[in-house]
Scaffold this motif. Structure first.
Motif, PDB file in Angstrom:
ATOM      1  N   LEU A  92      64.921  12.235 101.161  1.00 19.83           N
ATOM      2  CA  LEU A  92      65.709  12.167 100.030  1.00 19.83           C
ATOM      3  C   LEU A  92      65.912  10.562  99.605  1.00 19.83           C
ATOM      4  O   LEU A  92      66.280   9.654 100.664  1.00 19.83           O
ATOM      5  N   SER A  93      65.800  10.394  98.476  1.00 19.00           N
ATOM      6  CA  SER A  93      66.140   9.124  97.772  1.00 19.00           C
ATOM      7  C   SER A  93      66.872   9.207  96.476  1.00 19.00           C
ATOM      8  O   SER A  93      66.266   9.690  95.514  1.00 19.00           O
ATOM      9  N   GLY A  94      67.941   8.461  96.536  1.00 22.84           N
ATOM     10  CA  GLY A  94      68.730   8.572  95.345  1.00 22.84           C
ATOM     11  C   GLY A  94      68.107   7.785  94.111  1.00 22.84           C
ATOM     12  O   GLY A  94      68.213   7.962  92.791  1.00 22.84           O
ATOM     13  N   ARG A  95      67.402   6.695  94.581  1.00 24.87           N
ATOM     14  CA  ARG A  95      66.621   5.875  93.446  1.00 24.87           C
ATOM     15  C   ARG A  95      65.389   6.662  92.992  1.00 24.87           C
ATOM     16  O   ARG A  95      65.313   6.810  91.749  1.00 24.87           O
ATOM     17  N   MET A  96      64.903   7.574  93.791  1.00 24.56           N
ATOM     18  CA  MET A  96      63.804   8.329  93.055  1.00 24.56           C
ATOM     19  C   MET A  96      64.570   9.241  92.302  1.00 24.56           C
ATOM     20  O   MET A  96      63.844   9.696  90.914  1.00 24.56           O
ATOM     21  N   ILE A  97      65.363  10.228  92.679  1.00 24.04           N
ATOM     22  CA  ILE A  97      65.952  11.275  91.560  1.00 24.04           C
ATOM     23  C   ILE A  97      66.469  10.636  90.597  1.00 24.04           C
ATOM     24  O   ILE A  97      66.303  11.213  89.199  1.00 24.04           O
ATOM     25  N   THR A 101      64.934  11.793  86.813  1.00 22.52           N
ATOM     26  CA  THR A 101      65.802  12.056  85.779  1.00 22.52           C
ATOM     27  C   THR A 101      65.705  11.336  84.519  1.00 22.52           C
ATOM     28  O   THR A 101      65.635  11.764  83.454  1.00 22.52           O
ATOM     29  N   LYS A 102      65.617   9.964  84.837  1.00 22.97           N
ATOM     30  CA  LYS A 102      65.631   9.018  83.627  1.00 22.97           C
ATOM     31  C   LYS A 102      64.400   9.131  82.837  1.00 22.97           C
ATOM     32  O   LYS A 102      64.325   9.282  81.614  1.00 22.97           O
ATOM     33  N   ALA A 103      63.205   9.466  83.661  1.00 27.35           N
ATOM     34  CA  ALA A 103      61.954   9.624  82.804  1.00 27.35           C
ATOM     35  C   ALA A 103      62.102  11.083  81.978  1.00 27.35           C
ATOM     36  O   ALA A 103      61.440  11.150  80.971  1.00 27.35           O
ATOM     37  N   PHE A 104      62.838  12.020  82.477  1.00 26.18           N
ATOM     38  CA  PHE A 104      62.709  13.276  81.783  1.00 26.18           C
ATOM     39  C   PHE A 104      63.625  13.434  80.733  1.00 26.18           C
ATOM     40  O   PHE A 104      63.458  13.806  79.593  1.00 26.18           O
ATOM     41  N   GLN A 105      64.753  12.439  80.736  1.00 31.03           N
ATOM     42  CA  GLN A 105      65.540  12.506  79.539  1.00 31.03           C
ATOM     43  C   GLN A 105      65.187  11.389  78.366  1.00 31.03           C
ATOM     44  O   GLN A 105      65.177  11.483  77.272  1.00 31.03           O
ATOM     45  N   ASP A 106      64.033  10.576  78.796  1.00 28.90           N
ATOM     46  CA  ASP A 106      63.348   9.856  77.825  1.00 28.90           C
ATOM     47  C   ASP A 106      62.101  10.568  77.270  1.00 28.90           C
ATOM     48  O   ASP A 106      61.161  10.738  78.065  1.00 28.90           O
TER      49      ASP A 106
END
Length: 338
Positions: A92-97, A101-106
């Motif tokens: 698990l990586s908070g950075r990856m999540i 999410t950022k790529a999905f929202q853009d």
């Protein structure tokens, strides 16, 4: 090297000291169930289980499997994927999540990634048709139709439009199955339940491909619930659906063509009832064996300059996507060389 094990019989799976013990339940000639010959499975050899029969297990077993990073994938009587037990996600990586999410929202970034999934799927479908076109099956008209649809990928402005293009491409592609296959006809695509032999194999193989993609995602830092082509939803690992689009033509469809045209699977390997058609136990074993051989088949990787298995290629696909999301490299889907 760790292996995938397939449990076709109902039975009990439990921990026995530091190994696994599976006791199948078998029926005698009078239909009475009894315990069959137990099988001991060294835990260090297991990557995952595919469970097709009812399984009796307890929390001690699942704790043991989780400690040893072993997954279980479950299928119902109709060969539909119903769920998985996945070990605790140690990567698990908070950075990856946040990056996912950022790529999905853009919207622009999401569409760029989703287009690549469709480009990869369309290209690999075309490579299959070109392969058979060179072997005397006339695919020229179908290839041209797919090209026309694929030319619209870059003009699509929303994921739903891309899914529509993908659906049109796949419909043309499935029309080719009746030309490729010698003794079986596909007709239209039917599922839940499939209505004929070819549809039964497609549904079963796609579920195996999806499960393998899910396993590969779990072995990276990606979160399987955040996807780009398929809309993320409740109770499904939609990123595995995205990635499996690329690999279904390469893995599932090529196995189907081989097994049917070489008569390794025949009509006697299916059960037909109530407007449905499913693989029977002997058919499942033949198909699963062929799929496992395909997963483990190796090809020369152009950039790595070494041989890698198709199973490992799926994991490499996940790593490529992860690097893209972190801004390390552009994402390009895997495309067959032949």
């Amino acid at each position: 090297m760790k292996k995938t094990y397939y449990l076709f019989n109902p039975g009990r799976l439990f921990r026995k000291d530091n190994t696994l013990k599976f006791v199948p339940m078998e029926e005698d000639g009078n239909g009475i169930e009894h315990e069959g010959q137990p099988r001991y499975i060294p835990v260090e050899t297991v990557d995952q289980f595919y469970v097709f029969g009812s399984l009796d297990a307890n929390s001690a077993l699942y704790n043991f499997l989780g400690q040893n990073d072993i997954a279980l994938h479950f299928f119902d009587y109709y060969e539909n994927y119903t769920g998985s037990f996945m070990p605790r996600d140690t990567l698990l990586s908070g950075r990856m999540i946040l990056a996912q999410t950022k790529a999905f929202q853009d919207k622009k970034r999401r569409m760029a990634i989703a287009r690549q999934f469709i480009h990869g799927a369309a290209y690999n479908m075309q490579k299959n048709l070109q392969y058979y076109n060179r072997r005397g099956k006339d695919m020229e008209v179908l290839l041209e139709q797919i090209k026309i649809y694929a030319d619209g990928i870059e003009q699509a402005s929303a994921p739903d439009e891309l899914m529509g293009i993908e659906g049109n491409i796949r419909q043309v592609y499935y029309d080719a199955f009746d030309l490729i296959l010698n003794d079986f006809e596909m007709g239209g695509r039917t599922k839940q339940p499939p209505r004929n032999e070819v549809n039964a194999l497609i549904s079963f193989g796609n579920m195996m491909c999806y499960s393998q993609c899910l396993r590969a995602i779990h072995q990276t830092q990606l979160n399987p619930t955040v996807s780009y082509l398929h809309t993320p939803g409740e109770r499904r690992y939609s990123l595995a659906l995205d990635i499996s689009e690329i690999f279904k033509p390469i893995l599932v469809d090529r196995v189907i063509f081989k097994l049917l045209n070489k008569k390794e699977i025949q009509e006697r390997h299916f059960d037909k009832r109530l407007n449905s058609c499913l693989l029977n136990p002997s058919g499942k074993k033949i198909f699963v064996k062929a799929m496992e051989e395909r997963f483990n088949e190796t090809i020369k990787h152009r950039s790595l300059n070494r041989s890698v298995s198709y199973k490992h290629l799926i994991k490499l696909e996940c790593y490529k996507l992860a690097k893209h999301l972190l801004g390390m490299e552009d994402y390009k889907p895997f495309k067959m060389y032949w």
